[in-house]
Design an enzyme around this catalytic site. Structure first.
Site, PDB file in Angstrom:
ATOM      1  N   HIS A  33      19.721 -19.374  27.470  1.00  0.00           N
ATOM      2  CA  HIS A  33      18.447 -19.953  28.183  1.00  0.00           C
ATOM      3  C   HIS A  33      18.776 -20.494  29.451  1.00  0.00           C
ATOM      4  O   HIS A  33      19.826 -20.640  29.838  1.00  0.00           O
ATOM      5  CB  HIS A  33      17.933 -21.088  27.106  1.00  0.00           C
ATOM      6  CG  HIS A  33      17.530 -20.325  25.775  1.00  0.00           C
ATOM      7  ND1 HIS A  33      16.128 -20.325  25.547  1.00  0.00           N
ATOM      8  CD2 HIS A  33      17.909 -19.705  24.667  1.00  0.00           C
ATOM      9  CE1 HIS A  33      16.080 -19.776  24.152  1.00  0.00           C
ATOM     10  NE2 HIS A  33      17.357 -19.564  23.872  1.00  0.00           N
ATOM     11  N   ASP A  88      24.099 -22.540  22.567  1.00  0.00           N
ATOM     12  CA  ASP A  88      24.740 -23.281  21.399  1.00  0.00           C
ATOM     13  C   ASP A  88      26.345 -22.799  21.769  1.00  0.00           C
ATOM     14  O   ASP A  88      26.743 -21.560  22.028  1.00  0.00           O
ATOM     15  CB  ASP A  88      24.437 -23.009  20.130  1.00  0.00           C
ATOM     16  CG  ASP A  88      23.073 -23.513  19.843  1.00  0.00           C
ATOM     17  OD1 ASP A  88      22.256 -24.048  20.556  1.00  0.00           O
ATOM     18  OD2 ASP A  88      22.824 -23.180  18.532  1.00  0.00           O
ATOM     19  N   SER A 128      30.101 -14.364  23.310  1.00  0.00           N
ATOM     20  CA  SER A 128      31.091 -14.395  24.764  1.00  0.00           C
ATOM     21  C   SER A 128      31.092 -16.027  25.438  1.00  0.00           C
ATOM     22  O   SER A 128      30.783 -16.720  24.735  1.00  0.00           O
ATOM     23  CB  SER A 128      30.751 -13.248  25.669  1.00  0.00           C
ATOM     24  OG  SER A 128      31.789 -13.223  26.700  1.00  0.00           O
TER      25      SER A 128
END
Length: 285
Positions: A152, A96, A250
């Protein structure tokens, strides 16, 4: 830009060079790891309020039930909240966040921001390992404090190497990206390299100011040693599988070889994305 705004920006950039980045991150890390009820409750509540964290999509919706701020920050999402695009050959967002930049790597240089770029060789930390990406494709995804902070797999692949690269800990927001040369190739990072149906793929987890740690599912939480650490692996991860997580935010950068994939045209700098959303497509028949 007004004089006041320019002054604030210049002071923000200068301050990052003056503060003891690693010492500050270690102190923040100790607080984030604390399981003291009063400390963790106060920090979680303050953070939740400041950034408007939506726990309704989290697997654990009760902020008081997290053992520490770190556990809260790296919280899992409810099943089904993020759907990984299942189309054959699709490449998905690893996290995200917001797309900082994406596009083609020209002569080994990755576009960072207006007037700034960095060397893919310096980013990867090894000339031989960087070679496949020198004319390839890249996407940089910035994870803000309010985002879900697990990273992911953008595409199915077999992890062959991880390379921990020590470095600085500048902030990685847009202001810093526009003003710190070679930012992402200077900060502490973990480079993950894969063999895929599209050839070589890299996912680079870049640390930042007050980031209390980087973790991968293969290496565990990285303990900074001040030296390069190259490890070899043979672990296959499917598209959408968790690869790692950030403790206090980050950036994730994904790299592919030349002529192996294309980015969907709807995406550009500052586009908001969610983990599993389709970003691009394989050009393999």
């Amino acid at each position: 830009m007004s004089f006041t705004s320019r002054l604030k920006k210049d002071l923000f950039i200068k301050a990052q060079s003056l503060v003891p980045q690693h010492q500050l991150s270690r102190v923040v890390g100790k607080v984030a790891e604390s399981e003291n009820i009063l400390i963790k409750a106060a920090v979680i509540q303050a953070f939740k309020t400041k950034y408007g964290i939506d726990l309704s999509i989290a697997e654990q919706a009760d902020a008081l039930k997290y053992k520490s701020f770190n556990e809260f920050f790296t919280r899992a999402l409810k099943e089904g909240v993020r759907v990984v695009d299942s189309a054959t050959g699709s490449i998905v967002s690893p996290a995200d966040g917001a797309i900082s930049q994406l596009g083609t790597i020209h002569d080994g240089e990755v576009f960072q921001a207006k007037g700034q770029s960095f060397s893919v060789e310096k980013l990867i930390g090894d000339p031989q390992l960087a070679q496949p990406f020198k004319q390839g494709q890249f996407a940089t995804v910035y994870l803000s404090p309010r985002d879900y902070h697990r990273v992911h797999m953008p595409f199915t692949g077999t992890l062959t190497e991880t390379l921990y690269i020590p470095g600085e800990l500048f902030s990685v927001n847009q202001v810093t990206a526009e003003n710190i040369p070679g930012l992402f190739a200077r900060n502490e990072r973990m480079v993950c390299l894969f063999d895929t149906e599209l050839g070589r793929m890299a996912v680079v987890l870049v640390g930042a100011m007050i980031v209390a740690g980087i973790e991968t599912v293969v290496t565990g939480k990285v303990k900074p040693t001040g030296r390069l650490e190259l490890n070899h692996h043979d672990v296959t991860l499917q598209k959408g599988d968790e690869l790692g997580r950030f403790y206090l935010g980050s950036t994730a950068i994904i790299l592919f070889e030349k002529d192996k994939m294309v980015w969907d045209q709807q995406f550009k700098a500052n586009s908001i994305v969610v983990m599993g959303e389709k970003l691009g497509q394989s050009t393999n028949p």
